[in-house]
Scaffold this active site. Structure first.
Site, PDB file in Angstrom:
ATOM      1  N   ASP A  80      53.504 -53.596  13.942  1.00  0.00           N
ATOM      2  CA  ASP A  80      51.907 -53.430  14.157  1.00  0.00           C
ATOM      3  C   ASP A  80      51.864 -52.553  15.363  1.00  0.00           C
ATOM      4  OD1 ASP A  80      49.161 -52.997  13.662  1.00  0.00           O
ATOM      5  OD2 ASP A  80      48.794 -54.677  14.933  1.00  0.00           O
ATOM      6  N   SER A  81      50.944 -51.924  15.534  1.00  0.00           N
ATOM      7  CA  SER A  81      50.611 -51.252  17.058  1.00  0.00           C
ATOM      8  C   SER A  81      50.545 -52.448  18.143  1.00  0.00           C
ATOM      9  CB  SER A  81      49.425 -50.261  16.917  1.00  0.00           C
ATOM     10  OG  SER A  81      48.268 -51.077  16.524  1.00  0.00           O
ATOM     11  N   TYR A  93      46.625 -47.171  18.561  1.00  0.00           N
ATOM     12  CA  TYR A  93      47.305 -46.353  17.718  1.00  0.00           C
ATOM     13  C   TYR A  93      46.000 -45.473  16.936  1.00  0.00           C
ATOM     14  CZ  TYR A  93      52.295 -47.418  17.518  1.00  0.00           C
ATOM     15  OH  TYR A  93      53.644 -47.649  17.840  1.00  0.00           O
ATOM     16  N   GLY A  94      45.014 -46.199  16.668  1.00  0.00           N
ATOM     17  CA  GLY A  94      43.701 -45.734  15.901  1.00  0.00           C
ATOM     18  C   GLY A  94      43.065 -44.453  16.592  1.00  0.00           C
ATOM     19  N   CYS A 119      50.022 -52.348   9.716  1.00  0.00           N
ATOM     20  CA  CYS A 119      48.854 -51.560  10.392  1.00  0.00           C
ATOM     21  C   CYS A 119      48.608 -50.503   9.458  1.00  0.00           C
ATOM     22  CB  CYS A 119      49.799 -51.088  11.555  1.00  0.00           C
ATOM     23  SG  CYS A 119      48.625 -49.805  12.577  1.00  0.00           S
ATOM     24  N   ASN A 120      47.299 -50.280   9.432  1.00  0.00           N
ATOM     25  CA  ASN A 120      46.534 -49.130   8.730  1.00  0.00           C
ATOM     26  C   ASN A 120      46.783 -47.868   9.157  1.00  0.00           C
ATOM     27  OD1 ASN A 120      44.850 -50.458   5.978  1.00  0.00           O
ATOM     28  ND2 ASN A 120      44.660 -52.017   7.908  1.00  0.00           N
ATOM     29  N   THR A 121      46.652 -47.745  10.435  1.00  0.00           N
ATOM     30  CA  THR A 121      46.757 -46.454  11.104  1.00  0.00           C
ATOM     31  C   THR A 121      48.197 -45.935  10.807  1.00  0.00           C
ATOM     32  OG1 THR A 121      45.145 -47.201  12.593  1.00  0.00           O
ATOM     33  CG2 THR A 121      46.327 -45.296  13.179  1.00  0.00           C
ATOM     34  N   GLU A 176      40.595 -57.165  21.376  1.00  0.00           N
ATOM     35  CA  GLU A 176      41.680 -57.291  22.424  1.00  0.00           C
ATOM     36  C   GLU A 176      41.017 -57.822  23.845  1.00  0.00           C
ATOM     37  OE1 GLU A 176      44.838 -54.485  22.081  1.00  0.00           O
ATOM     38  OE2 GLU A 176      44.948 -55.215  20.093  1.00  0.00           O
ATOM     39  N   CYS A 226      41.562 -52.286   8.811  1.00  0.00           N
ATOM     40  CA  CYS A 226      42.257 -52.310   9.868  1.00  0.00           C
ATOM     41  C   CYS A 226      42.598 -53.914   9.956  1.00  0.00           C
ATOM     42  CB  CYS A 226      41.527 -52.011  11.125  1.00  0.00           C
ATOM     43  SG  CYS A 226      42.106 -52.167  12.648  1.00  0.00           S
ATOM     44  N   THR A 227      43.939 -54.210  10.411  1.00  0.00           N
ATOM     45  CA  THR A 227      44.527 -55.490  10.401  1.00  0.00           C
ATOM     46  C   THR A 227      43.952 -56.305  11.567  1.00  0.00           C
ATOM     47  OG1 THR A 227      46.394 -54.743  11.681  1.00  0.00           O
ATOM     48  CG2 THR A 227      46.759 -55.056   9.307  1.00  0.00           C
ATOM     49  N   HIS A 228      43.200 -55.812  12.482  1.00  0.00           N
ATOM     50  CA  HIS A 228      42.396 -56.555  13.552  1.00  0.00           C
ATOM     51  C   HIS A 228      40.951 -56.873  12.784  1.00  0.00           C
ATOM     52  CE1 HIS A 228      44.645 -54.552  16.419  1.00  0.00           C
ATOM     53  NE2 HIS A 228      44.092 -55.300  17.526  1.00  0.00           N
TER      54      HIS A 228
HETATM   55  N1  DGL Z   1      45.853 -52.821  13.600  1.00  0.00           N
HETATM   56  C1  DGL Z   1      45.609 -51.261  13.537  1.00  0.00           C
HETATM   57  C2  DGL Z   1      45.440 -50.937  12.232  1.00  0.00           C
HETATM   58  O1  DGL Z   1      45.391 -51.453  11.137  1.00  0.00           O
HETATM   59  C3  DGL Z   1      44.652 -50.772  14.395  1.00  0.00           C
HETATM   60  C4  DGL Z   1      44.745 -50.926  15.893  1.00  0.00           C
HETATM   61  C5  DGL Z   1      45.203 -49.840  16.651  1.00  0.00           C
HETATM   62  O2  DGL Z   1      44.362 -48.845  16.820  1.00  0.00           O
HETATM   63  O3  DGL Z   1      45.926 -49.761  17.191  1.00  0.00           O
HETATM   64  O4  DGL Z   1      44.816 -49.776  11.863  1.00  0.00           O
END
Ligand code: DGL
Length: 271
Positions: free
Chosen positions: A7-8, A39-40, A70-72, A155, A189-191
């Site tokens: 993940d990012s 990363y988003g 990570c979805n992004t 975060e 988004c995994t967050h």
């Molecule tokens: N966890 C990332 C996702 O699922 C988002 C976090 C990021 O922006 O890096 O998209």
């Protein structure tokens, strides 16, 4: 050989936790690219470049299989890595994402035929969710909403405080103003599972909310069953090792937000 989970930063821990719960026997490496997250908000090229570097790093650490938790990264890098890079760098290894398994669930859940996607700017702009949903369920309508403030709230540990309500309400209102018929919501988004309680509060009654941890874990279990040639390569010692590209103490402390265990990560530089 191990299973890599990438993940990012921290969000992939929500996926990793469910994967380990479902498949505790395997050996895992978790890699969070915290030094270069989020990363988003980054471009396609940058997310692709960073993700490929991290996948190569996980391969160098003996991972047979890498899950982009990570979805992004799944939205912007998975396809290119699978089609363009993997045949050259590691033809016998595999990289899997989180979008396809999530999308497979929506057809059974929606009654109205309207799906809402909450995700980072990058994931929404990639149109990966509508494109994947259109392939499997061409009759469904998909409406996306970028939620750029949610990852920073989490975060910075502000997500459970009253101030977070403002931003949860803002994006939920924006989504349901665009389309009131949405009855199924994907947290893309995994967050976002960390904001689940507040998201539920601002969702209209009866809306079903899909989080990804269990779905991805189940899909990995199924993948390993269908691909014995991959499964046989994966060692079964039940271990996990954490790596972060940032400051280890901060990663250990923030990881406790996402996991019910304390961890001791190692630092790794990726350039
Ligand atoms: N966890 C990332 C996702 O699922 C988002 C976090 C990021 O922006 O890096 O998209």
């Amino acid at each position: 050989m191990k299973i890599g989970i990438f993940d990012s930063g921290y969000g992939g821990l929500t996926i990793m936790e469910r994967i380990r719960h479902r498949l505790p026997e395997y050996d895992y490496i978790y890699l969070g690219d915290n030094a270069r997250s989020p990363y988003g908000t980054r471009s396609f090229e940058v997310v692709y470049h960073y993700t490929l570097q991290c996948v190569e790093q996980l391969f160098a650490m003996d991972c047979q299989l890498v899950i982009l938790a990570c979805n992004t990264a799944s939205a912007k890098a998975l396809r290119s890595i699978q089609q363009k890079d993997l045949p050259k760098i590691a033809p016998n290894r595999r990289v899997l994402g989180v979008i396809r398994p999530t999308v497979e669930q929506v057809g059974q859940l929606t009654e109205s035929g309207y799906i809402g996607i909450l995700a980072t700017d990058g994931t929404i702009q990639s149109h990966s969710y509508p494109l994947e949903i259109a392939k499997l369920f061409p009759n469904l309508h998909v409406v996306g909403q970028a939620c750029p403030m949610w990852v920073p709230l989490i975060e910075n540990r502000e997500h459970l405080k009253p101030g977070a309500d403002y931003f949860v309400k803002e994006y939920m209102d924006a989504l349901f103003t665009k389309e009131a018929r949405i009855d199924t919501l994907i947290l893309g988004c995994t967050h976002y599972p960390l904001l689940l309680q507040k998201i539920k509060e601002y969702a209209p009654e009866g809306v079903k909310i899909i989080t990804q941890g269990e779905i991805v874990a189940e899909s990995l279990a199924d993948y390993l069953l269908r691909h014995p040639e991959q499964e046989e390569q994966c060692s079964k010692g039940g271990t996990i090792t954490f790596y972060t590209t940032e400051w280890v103490e901060k990663f250990n402390s923030n990881a406790s937000l996402f996991l019910n265990q304390s961890i001791e990560a190692h630092h790794i530089t990726i350039e």
